[in-house]
Enzyme design. Structure first.
Site, PDB file in Angstrom:
ATOM      1  N   LYS A 118       0.871  -1.171   0.000  1.00 52.62           N
ATOM      2  CA  LYS A 118       0.000   0.000   0.000  1.00 52.62           C
ATOM      3  C   LYS A 118       0.907   1.218   0.000  1.00 52.62           C
ATOM      4  O   LYS A 118       1.657   1.451   0.945  1.00 52.62           O
ATOM      5  CB  LYS A 118      -0.917   0.029   1.223  1.00 52.62           C
ATOM      6  CG  LYS A 118      -1.861   1.225   1.182  1.00 52.62           C
ATOM      7  CD  LYS A 118      -2.628   1.405   2.478  1.00 52.62           C
ATOM      8  CE  LYS A 118      -3.441   2.703   2.389  1.00 52.62           C
ATOM      9  NZ  LYS A 118      -3.997   3.087   3.711  1.00 52.62           N
ATOM     10  N   GLY A 155      -8.168   9.657   9.652  1.00 49.28           N
ATOM     11  CA  GLY A 155      -8.498   9.719  11.070  1.00 49.28           C
ATOM     12  C   GLY A 155      -9.553  10.727  11.459  1.00 49.28           C
ATOM     13  O   GLY A 155      -9.897  10.838  12.634  1.00 49.28           O
ATOM     14  N   ALA A 204      -9.660   6.139   4.142  1.00 50.19           N
ATOM     15  CA  ALA A 204      -9.438   7.298   5.016  1.00 50.19           C
ATOM     16  C   ALA A 204     -10.678   8.168   5.157  1.00 50.19           C
ATOM     17  O   ALA A 204     -11.371   8.460   4.183  1.00 50.19           O
ATOM     18  CB  ALA A 204      -8.259   8.149   4.548  1.00 50.19           C
ATOM     19  N   GLY A 205     -10.939   8.578   6.388  1.00 50.87           N
ATOM     20  CA  GLY A 205     -12.028   9.484   6.686  1.00 50.87           C
ATOM     21  C   GLY A 205     -13.356   8.816   6.977  1.00 50.87           C
ATOM     22  O   GLY A 205     -14.325   9.476   7.339  1.00 50.87           O
ATOM     23  N   ASN A 259      -9.718   1.905   9.687  1.00 50.47           N
ATOM     24  CA  ASN A 259      -8.832   1.626  10.808  1.00 50.47           C
ATOM     25  C   ASN A 259      -9.296   2.358  12.066  1.00 50.47           C
ATOM     26  O   ASN A 259      -9.837   1.763  12.984  1.00 50.47           O
ATOM     27  CB  ASN A 259      -7.400   2.014  10.446  1.00 50.47           C
ATOM     28  CG  ASN A 259      -6.373   1.613  11.497  1.00 50.47           C
ATOM     29  OD1 ASN A 259      -5.176   1.756  11.276  1.00 50.47           O
ATOM     30  ND2 ASN A 259      -6.781   1.116  12.646  1.00 50.47           N
ATOM     31  N   THR A 260      -9.120   3.683  12.086  1.00 55.22           N
ATOM     32  CA  THR A 260      -9.364   4.453  13.304  1.00 55.22           C
ATOM     33  C   THR A 260     -10.760   4.250  13.864  1.00 55.22           C
ATOM     34  O   THR A 260     -10.929   4.092  15.082  1.00 55.22           O
ATOM     35  CB  THR A 260      -9.126   5.953  13.027  1.00 55.22           C
ATOM     36  OG1 THR A 260      -7.785   6.137  12.569  1.00 55.22           O
ATOM     37  CG2 THR A 260      -9.346   6.782  14.276  1.00 55.22           C
TER      38      THR A 260
END
Length: 263
Positions: free
Chosen positions: A102, A163, A189-190, A211-212
């Site tokens: 990645k 995040g 992301a986001g 993830n987050t």
């Protein structure tokens, strides 16, 4: 249901049983991470090279990831330019024999937005050297086409900065990327809620990476399961063919005949 059963995500010739990819950062412990991965149903996980000793199987993070069950994809998080990203990718391949990477090039520390010029340069080099490259990018349709042209296996446009959990702030651009792409599009992301993931899948994304939102939830296991269901629901809705929006009301039941007065 048959349509869903025959709907398989394939990247670089590899089939994946889940369209939810999960990152491994920010979990309270490797044990919680392992349990969340299982609850998510994911088939692919990412790990930052700067956070682990990828050559050491006993590394606390790596040892918690069942590589017989999940494809582990190192990422170049923290790389500031193409040269650094290429160096990290080569280190990962030398340590593991894994040529999937990645690609992340984020020189600006406050917003962690990817550098389009350095990302394209790194992708061009890595593809030529036999890597399967999945690049993290801004939601830029022109850049996405360039990355596809140089041979990337996917494009991974952001929904919002890493995040932030703000959802699909780049929805219109994502739609263009999805419409024009001939390779899988993974929204990365986001994404802060399962509804965000579902929205991305309804839009036609091939997968999402989270993830987050899972790692720092009060109950990461429950959140991982919620994302699993959200991704599945969004994909099912996309395959079902949504009716689309309308600016005029339309009754769902006929209003003729049975309401007419009889003489």
């Amino acid at each position: 249901m048959a349509q869903e059963q025959n709907d398989v995500l394939t990247i670089a010739g590899v089939q994946f049983s889940s369209r939810l990819f999960v990152g491994t950062g920010k979990f309270a412990s490797p044990e919680i991470m392992a349990q969340a991965l299982e609850a998510s149903g994911t088939a692919l996980v990412t790990a930052a090279l700067r956070r682990v000793d990828i050559s050491d199987p006993s590394d606390s993070l790596l040892s918690a990831i069942d590589t017989e069950r999940y494809r582990l994809m190192p990422n170049t998080s923290g790389a500031r330019d193409a040269a650094e990203a290429v160096r990290l990718a080569k280190l990962a391949k030398a340590a593991t024999g894994n040529n999937w990477i990645k690609l992340e090039v984020t020189p600006e520390p406050n917003h962690l937005l990817p550098d389009p010029v350095e990302t394209l340069e790194a992708a061009r080099i890595l593809v030529k050297e036999g890597f399967v490259v999945l690049p993290y990018i801004n939601a830029d349709p022109v850049l996405a086409r360039h990355l596809e042209d140089v041979g990337c296996a996917t494009v991974m446009p952001l929904a919002a900065p890493i995040g932030t959990g703000r959802g699909l702030k780049t929805r219109d651009q994502l739609g263009i990327i999805i419409e024009q792409a001939n390779i899988p599009v993974v929204v990365d992301a986001g994404i802060g809620l399962p509804s965000h993931a579902s929205e991305a899948m309804e839009l036609g994304a091939d997968a999402v990476l989270v993830n987050t939102a899972i790692a720092i939830a009060e109950d990461p296991l429950a959140m991982a399961k919620a994302f699993k269901l959200g991704v599945r629901a969004g994909r099912m809705a996309y395959l079902a063919g949504p009716a689309g929006e309308s600016h005029r009301a339309s009754a769902s039941s006929p209003l003729t005949g049975f309401l007419e007065e009889t003489a």
